[in-house]
Scaffold this motif. Structure first.
Motif, PDB file in Angstrom:
ATOM      1  N   GLU A 237       0.924  -1.306   0.044  1.00 40.38           N
ATOM      2  CA  GLU A 237       0.011  -0.081   0.083  1.00 40.38           C
ATOM      3  C   GLU A 237       0.904   1.225  -0.048  1.00 40.38           C
ATOM      4  O   GLU A 237       0.268   2.362  -0.397  1.00 40.38           O
ATOM      5  CB  GLU A 237      -1.071   0.151   1.150  1.00 40.38           C
ATOM      6  N   ARG A 288     -11.615   2.037   5.738  1.00 40.81           N
ATOM      7  CA  ARG A 288     -10.881   0.916   5.799  1.00 40.81           C
ATOM      8  C   ARG A 288     -11.627  -0.110   6.620  1.00 40.81           C
ATOM      9  O   ARG A 288     -12.403   0.091   7.595  1.00 40.81           O
ATOM     10  CB  ARG A 288      -9.400   0.984   6.135  1.00 40.81           C
ATOM     11  N   HIS A 308      -7.546  -4.427   4.976  1.00 44.24           N
ATOM     12  CA  HIS A 308      -6.984  -3.931   3.657  1.00 44.24           C
ATOM     13  C   HIS A 308      -8.182  -3.670   2.466  1.00 44.24           C
ATOM     14  O   HIS A 308      -7.915  -3.743   1.319  1.00 44.24           O
ATOM     15  CB  HIS A 308      -6.097  -4.775   2.929  1.00 44.24           C
ATOM     16  N   THR A 346      -7.288  -8.406  -2.120  1.00 41.62           N
ATOM     17  CA  THR A 346      -7.006  -7.091  -1.966  1.00 41.62           C
ATOM     18  C   THR A 346      -5.820  -6.223  -2.770  1.00 41.62           C
ATOM     19  O   THR A 346      -5.183  -7.189  -3.557  1.00 41.62           O
ATOM     20  CB  THR A 346      -6.298  -6.774  -0.532  1.00 41.62           C
TER      21      THR A 346
END
Length: 438
Positions: A237, A288, A308, A346
């Motif tokens: 990320e 989130r 995630h 994800t």
């Protein structure tokens, strides 16, 4: 990070720009997405940030001495794509958003009370043209919705074996065509290709008869990796700048004939539309949520702890061609509603898997989620699923029906995260179908 998260969570924060305080606005002070625009006063493409119904011209703001970046980074605000700014890194992105959040705050007089400065740095969105925000070196499309993969597998294979054995072990994807990614509002030409009519021994050449949408999102690479150096799932990320809406237009009849053995080619390469505003991961942080439980547990390189996924509501609306529009207003039909949080794989896992072989990525690379479908028929992310390959056409508000898209139809994707009294939105991702050539 904590300061940025606190900023994004400040639901009570208001701007002196009243349009930004409208609970239905996609662009409150909690969002501040980046894009590229031009306007009648200045035809040069440059970096802007959306706020309410306006755009903050970052090039003009920097020229006025109100926005600085170290090492001459402000020069990137005058560029026709965001790549140079993005390459400055996460601290630069955050610095700009934090500074803008101060300037646009209801309590800050710097812009609020300086009419001359406001006239130089604020542009009405209605008076601006939005452009493709990136130079996109590469485009990858994943296939990360379990519901979508199951529906397609059941439709074209044995329903009891809808998912192939590898699907639950890794994020499936393919390399798409970066050159045909276009900005929202660009008309889409119906593609030509080989089609195999039912019962025919050989294909024919002609216009696609089953033109479809794919309701997706995509993430933008903000920090690349060197060739031979994989990105760890736990770090992935940190390599993501932000997200856009994405419509991966699909020629289903061309696809059905060509996809065995190597997957889609011409059926997907003719056009992919993205929304013009890139919403940063920092702006999405308050939304989130946990991703779906993965069974079997993924291999070690695909494991990460914590939440995630992101709670992003998504819709697709179809406005039919003029012959199908009623006399009454509002001919548009919302054909599906779904949510990004339902994706099985994800973004972090997608990027980790993409690079585990040593594949390098570059700033501006685009990574599509794949069609996002929910568990119920009204949450499927493509007409292929919504109509079950045309067998159950969608009924439009006009009284007409659609199995697949017709010439003149316009398709619009929208997406947003809902906060308390505000929403962090993506704007729109729109394209109208033009007739095939020839």
């Amino acid at each position: 990070m904590s300061a940025e998260r606190e900023l994004s969570r400040a639901a009570s924060k208001k701007s002196w720009l009243e349009a930004a305080n409208d609970p239905a606005s996609d662009f409150p002070i909690q969002n501040l997405p980046f894009g590229i625009f031009s306007d009648k006063r200045n035809a040069a493409r440059r970096v802007g940030v959306a706020i309410g119904d306006a755009i903050v011209d970052l090039a003009a703001l920097a020229a006025a001495g109100q926005l600085a970046l170290p090492a001459g980074g402000a020069q990137h605000f005058s560029q026709p794509v965001l790549n140079g700014f993005i390459a400055l890194g996460r601290e630069a992105w955050r610095s700009v958003r934090l500074h803008l959040s101060t300037l646009l705050d209801a309590a800050c007089a710097t812009l609020r009370d300086d009419a001359q400065l406001r006239s130089r740095v604020l542009v009405a969105q209605a008076d601006a043209t939005l452009h493709l925000p990136l130079d996109i070196p590469g485009y990858t499309d994943f296939y990360s919705s379990k519901e979508h993969a199951t529906n397609v597998g059941a439709m074209f294979r044995d329903p009891s074996k809808a998912l192939l054995p590898n699907w639950s072990e890794m994020p499936i994807g393919y390399n798409g065509r970066a050159s045909s990614v276009v900005a929202s509002g660009t008309p889409i030409r119906r593609p030509m290709g080989q089609l195999l009519p039912p019962g025919a021994a050989r294909p024919v050449f002609g216009a696609c008869r089953k033109l479809d949408i794919e309701l997706e999102t995509a993430f933008v690479i903000g920090r690349g990796n060197a060739l031979g150096e994989p990105i760890a799932c736990s770090d992935a990320e940190d390599h993501i700048f932000g997200m856009v809406l994405l419509n991966d237009w699909s020629a289903r009849d061309i696809q059905q004939w060509e996809y065995v053995p190597l997957g889609p080619f011409n059926a997907k390469s003719f056009a992919t539309t993205i929304s013009p505003w890139i919403v940063t991961l920092d702006a999405l942080e308050p939304f989130r949520v946990a991703q779906p439980v993965q069974d079997p547990p993924p291999l070690a390189y695909l494991r990460h702890t914590g939440a995630h996924a992101f709670d992003i509501s998504l819709e697709a609306r179809l406005t039919p061609h003029r012959a199908d529009r009623p006399v009454s207003p509002s001919p548009t039909t919302t054909i599906t509603r779904t949510n990004f949080k339902q994706l099985y794989w994800t973004m972090a896992q997608q990027l980790a898997h993409h690079t585990v072989s040593g594949c390098n990525t570059r700033v501006g690379d685009l990574m599509g989620s794949g069609t996002i479908s929910g568990a119920t028929p009204d949450s499927f992310g493509s007409l292929l699923e919504l109509t079950w390959n045309g067998a159950r056409p969608v009924v439009l508000a006009s009284g007409g029906t659609r199995g697949f898209l017709e010439d003149g139809d316009e398709l619009t994707l929208t997406g947003w995260c809902q906060g308390e009294g505000y929403r962090v939105g993506f704007g729109t991702c729109t394209g109208m179908i033009l007739p095939a050539r020839g």
